[in-house]
Design a protein around this motif. Sequence first.
Motif, short mmCIF file in Angstrom:
data_model
loop_
_atom_site.label_atom_id
_atom_site.label_comp_id
_atom_site.label_asym_id
_atom_site.label_seq_id
_atom_site.Cartn_x
_atom_site.Cartn_y
_atom_site.Cartn_z
N LEU A 346 -6.31 -43.71 -24.32
CA LEU A 346 -6.23 -42.82 -25.48
C LEU A 346 -7.60 -42.32 -25.88
CD1 LEU A 346 -3.68 -44.61 -27.83
CD2 LEU A 346 -3.28 -42.59 -26.43
N VAL A 511 1.33 -39.97 -25.58
CA VAL A 511 -0.10 -40.04 -25.89
C VAL A 511 -0.34 -39.67 -27.36
CG1 VAL A 511 -2.35 -39.02 -25.40
CG2 VAL A 511 -0.81 -39.59 -23.52
N VAL A 540 1.36 -43.97 -20.96
CA VAL A 540 -0.05 -43.69 -21.24
C VAL A 540 -0.93 -44.20 -20.11
CG1 VAL A 540 -1.94 -44.04 -22.86
CG2 VAL A 540 0.38 -43.72 -23.73
#
Length: 548
Positions: A346, A511, A540
């Motif tokens: 992230l 995400v 992710v």
Amino acid sequence: MTASTHTVTNQVPPLVGYDVFTGDRVLTEGLERHASPEVLDQARSELSALGLEAGSARAQEWGTLANENPPKLRTHDRYGNRIDEVEFHPAWHQLLDRAVSAGLTDAWGRPDGHLRRAAGFYVWTQAEAGNGCPLSMTHAAVPALRTEPELAAEWEPRLTSHRYEPGLRPAAEKAGALFGMGMTEKQGGSDVRANTTAAKPLDADGEYLLTGHKWFCSAPMCDGFLVLAQAPAGLTCFLVPRVLPDGTRNVFLIQRLKEKLGNRSNASSEVEFDGTWARRVGEEGRGVRTIIEMVAATRVDCVLGSAALMRQSVAQAVHHAAYRSAFGGELIDKPLMRNVLADLALESEAATTLALRLAAAQDAVQSTGSQAERAFLRLAVPTAKYWVTKRCTPVAAEALECLGGNGYVEESGMPRLLRESPLNSIWEGSGNVQALDVLRALQREPEALNAFLQEVGGARGADHRLDGAIKDLLTELADLNGIEARARRLVERMALVLQGSLLVRWAPPAVADAFCASRLGGDWGTAFGTLPHSLDLESVVTRARAAG
């Protein structure tokens, strides 16, 4: 003799022989989002070729050799003549040659030039970050030189050339040239107005002799340098060539090379000027204004460089976890490791998405003169520079830990990433300088705040956590009295809201959801790996895995 006490198993193969560009979904999607249709195919082809080179065993070996054999200073030749030359391992020249030939100093004249160069800079930094300094300086010098059309006509074709020609020779004899920078001095640091280097005008218009010192002079092997010195009318920008037009060496006394934490392959130096010939760039007394676009360009490169280091750190961590088995299964399938990897991913995706948005805004300003994008950059650049470069070190450290003891060993390459990671937060103004610059823009340039809020407002209504964060930010922005002491917290909020807005609009739902839940929704710990367990973390992590 080979020991036969055990067989080597469960060791992760090196991440090598892959396309750094094509294997990065965030980067490829960003290029497709921002690039003009007429240049997209060509850009993809060029970047894939560079990506294959960056992911090759050869380029990785170049990076290793350039760091294991750092530059050496030779102040004198065997006869006692002062030469002030810096010697580099051949791997350094191979890295720079490939970078220059890929157009990483050429953004100002071609369609989508900033975006294409930014993507290439991001890709090649993952092979070795040390050569980024002369590439960035050379690229960023162009707008400063354009304040003097005669200088720009002389130097810009060389700076934007795709030819790498090392060695100290008159610039007129070279098809390509590189630029460095000499701004800071011992007594001033980031406060360049405290510089004491003196510039004495000569009879010829625009020519001066400089006397003084520079505490940090970037890439001293370059062909020319932009420096700041005190002229009769005040702080002024100058061009200092290493070799004079008649072929003699300019007075450029390299006192020593800095022994640095990281960035080992690159040379940073202390230099003395003693009657050094220079040409004025811009008006006397307007030195800071002359270099302001140069500073903005190099700050964007700081964001790009840190985003690239994060990407390589995450790619290595995910690659390791995909192959390493522990406690009955592959690490990547373990819920806690998956949480750590997703959290790192992230941070990397948010940094990359923001960096590419800045490059696209630079292109809009360059191609159409967009005042809205110029105003957006005024706040977005120092905000991104503050936050993204700050996040680089914890990402690199956590990614190293994902490899366990193997990550702490030099052969893994992770220690080099970790040593490199703090650099961009210091270069071109440390965190406090960026935060104060944001405050200055907020107080003096209301159009910049308006443009920033319009950008983040593009995603309002799409995620309640983002909406709440925007509301809180507006409340904080409503009162700027006494804000200096809390400037870092404000800029952090601005960066997170901006990243959240970009991800909500452009990233996959998994995400965007994870970013907003953690960075904006308050459900996040102080260490990586504390994402809410109910999120789609597998998607992710899968997205972050290097492929191609």
